[in-house]
Enzyme design. Sequence first.
Site, PDB file in Angstrom:
ATOM      1  N   HIS A  72       0.759  -1.343   0.004  1.00  0.00           N
ATOM      2  CA  HIS A  72       0.044   0.033  -0.003  1.00  0.00           C
ATOM      3  C   HIS A  72       1.191   1.268  -0.078  1.00  0.00           C
ATOM      4  O   HIS A  72       1.789   1.350   1.025  1.00  0.00           O
ATOM      5  CB  HIS A  72      -0.802   0.118   1.211  1.00  0.00           C
ATOM      6  CG  HIS A  72      -2.160  -0.765   0.975  1.00  0.00           C
ATOM      7  ND1 HIS A  72      -3.322  -0.683   1.992  1.00  0.00           N
ATOM      8  CD2 HIS A  72      -2.523  -1.814   0.189  1.00  0.00           C
ATOM      9  CE1 HIS A  72      -4.236  -1.632   1.490  1.00  0.00           C
ATOM     10  NE2 HIS A  72      -3.703  -2.204   0.262  1.00  0.00           N
ATOM     11  N   TYR A 201      -9.186   5.445   7.432  1.00  0.00           N
ATOM     12  CA  TYR A 201      -9.225   5.819   8.509  1.00  0.00           C
ATOM     13  C   TYR A 201     -10.422   7.021   8.709  1.00  0.00           C
ATOM     14  O   TYR A 201      -9.981   8.276   8.266  1.00  0.00           O
ATOM     15  CB  TYR A 201      -8.115   6.081   9.519  1.00  0.00           C
ATOM     16  CG  TYR A 201      -6.973   5.275   9.498  1.00  0.00           C
ATOM     17  CD1 TYR A 201      -6.693   4.694  10.596  1.00  0.00           C
ATOM     18  CD2 TYR A 201      -6.332   4.850   8.174  1.00  0.00           C
ATOM     19  CE1 TYR A 201      -5.902   3.669  10.536  1.00  0.00           C
ATOM     20  CE2 TYR A 201      -5.301   3.863   8.279  1.00  0.00           C
ATOM     21  CZ  TYR A 201      -5.040   3.227   9.670  1.00  0.00           C
ATOM     22  OH  TYR A 201      -4.010   2.306   9.591  1.00  0.00           O
ATOM     23  N   PRO A 310      -4.449  -0.201  18.916  1.00  0.00           N
ATOM     24  CA  PRO A 310      -4.132  -0.620  17.217  1.00  0.00           C
ATOM     25  C   PRO A 310      -4.411   0.219  16.318  1.00  0.00           C
ATOM     26  O   PRO A 310      -3.999   0.001  14.915  1.00  0.00           O
ATOM     27  CB  PRO A 310      -5.206  -1.687  17.055  1.00  0.00           C
ATOM     28  CG  PRO A 310      -6.086  -1.293  17.909  1.00  0.00           C
ATOM     29  CD  PRO A 310      -5.658  -0.959  19.220  1.00  0.00           C
ATOM     30  N   LYS A 314       1.342  -0.702  15.117  1.00  0.00           N
ATOM     31  CA  LYS A 314       2.683  -0.778  15.663  1.00  0.00           C
ATOM     32  C   LYS A 314       2.968  -2.086  16.333  1.00  0.00           C
ATOM     33  O   LYS A 314       4.177  -2.083  16.513  1.00  0.00           O
ATOM     34  CB  LYS A 314       2.936   0.356  16.511  1.00  0.00           C
ATOM     35  CG  LYS A 314       2.941   1.822  15.667  1.00  0.00           C
ATOM     36  CD  LYS A 314       4.087   1.828  14.557  1.00  0.00           C
ATOM     37  CE  LYS A 314       3.729   2.985  13.515  1.00  0.00           C
ATOM     38  NZ  LYS A 314       4.481   2.873  12.450  1.00  0.00           N
ATOM     39  N   TYR A 402       3.985   6.339  10.217  1.00  0.00           N
ATOM     40  CA  TYR A 402       3.174   4.995   9.713  1.00  0.00           C
ATOM     41  C   TYR A 402       4.063   4.376   9.110  1.00  0.00           C
ATOM     42  O   TYR A 402       3.769   3.077   9.094  1.00  0.00           O
ATOM     43  CB  TYR A 402       2.128   5.711   8.828  1.00  0.00           C
ATOM     44  CG  TYR A 402       0.796   4.839   8.656  1.00  0.00           C
ATOM     45  CD1 TYR A 402      -0.157   4.685   9.617  1.00  0.00           C
ATOM     46  CD2 TYR A 402       1.076   3.858   7.621  1.00  0.00           C
ATOM     47  CE1 TYR A 402      -1.168   3.707   9.290  1.00  0.00           C
ATOM     48  CE2 TYR A 402      -0.179   3.116   7.484  1.00  0.00           C
ATOM     49  CZ  TYR A 402      -1.250   2.908   8.436  1.00  0.00           C
ATOM     50  OH  TYR A 402      -2.102   2.023   7.894  1.00  0.00           O
TER      51      TYR A 402
END
Length: 408
Positions: A72, A201, A310, A314, A402
């Site tokens: 991604h 998100y 979550p 990580k 990220y």
Amino acid sequence: MRTTVGIIGAGPAGLLLARLLHRAGIDSVVLESRDRAYVEHRQRAGILEQGTVDVLREAGAGRRMEREGLRHDGIELRFGRRRHRVDLPGLTGGRSVTVYAQTEVCKDLIALQLEEGGPLLFGAEALAVEGAEGDRPRIPFRHQGREDVLECDYVVGCDGFWGVARKAFPAAVSRVFERSYPYAWLGVLADVAPSHDELVYARHDRGFALLSMRPPVARRRPCGEAAPLSVESFVSRLYLQVPADARAEEWSDDAVWAELETRSATDDGWTLERGPITQKSVTPMRSFVHEPMRHGRLFLAGDAAHIVPPTGAKGLNLAVGDAVTFVRALVHQRETGSPGLLDAYSTTCLRRVWQAERFSYDMTTLLHRAPDATDFDARLQLARLERIATSRAAETDLAEAYTGFSLD
């Protein structure tokens, strides 16, 4: 039984540690209290940072990940019925993430360990860690109805939050930092193609939602075991913010889809694909760090030392960082005679751990609505999201975190 490194726990931290030690020519024994089927079917999410992908490749454990994992290059933030894509490689100099479930990582590492590595004992319950202050720590354990002792030069506890390794740290040297969040995640698996090709998100006044996926899997056609495999079978992994005391059975399938649709809605005609829900579970949200991560010859790795909510994806990646740090330190001592990197293990790991805790906390508070949230709090969330969407500096900070903090 004797070995150089005794590893408690066959989760991602313990299995990768054993693999890296094997590649470095250092012997180990892994003790896992559960059976193999349980470990290989323990459902966990899996967003692999760039560094984690690189480590798995270098360890010879990336073949199936390369074939089946989904690279991604972006994530999408949704707020106020708007969509904003974060271009990960464009902001980080080419770094990305890969969707590949922790379950599959464990399967790959187990197969390699059983084929090439040292002993991996399933159903072997570690009872304690003894003598960590000396040069010959011991792990009493029970296996196949018999009690035995594993003598080691080093012990690495990868046995999770409830394991015995952390309990062996004296209370006088232990410090615990933790936070529980007043909400949880309802996670569902659905047999339907993802509604978007990257993770979404979504921040909404009704609460957070996450649209994710699992890599397509091959399934046999219904006409029999000898039938050819179907080309694709899509699975969506979807999450909803729910109250901390929520139970999965309280949520009907229709209610799940309706809430996901509401929280992820946009003004540009995007639609949410629905399908049969095959699994529901509720995951509590917490942050936890134990300091230090080393006492004598006992080291902690993975969830035994730290837990993150979550939202930041990580947990698995921190476990990988711990394993890499320990192996590098042990190899350094073997090659130079200096224990300096082993002595610095806790400090080195905790620098990365606290950055991951910070990012996970930021993402969680950015996107979730607390039960006591005010309109002022909601406006601040929207202002923070607007800043990310309009400032390259703010967006870069998110993208760098990220895709992962450096393992060096």
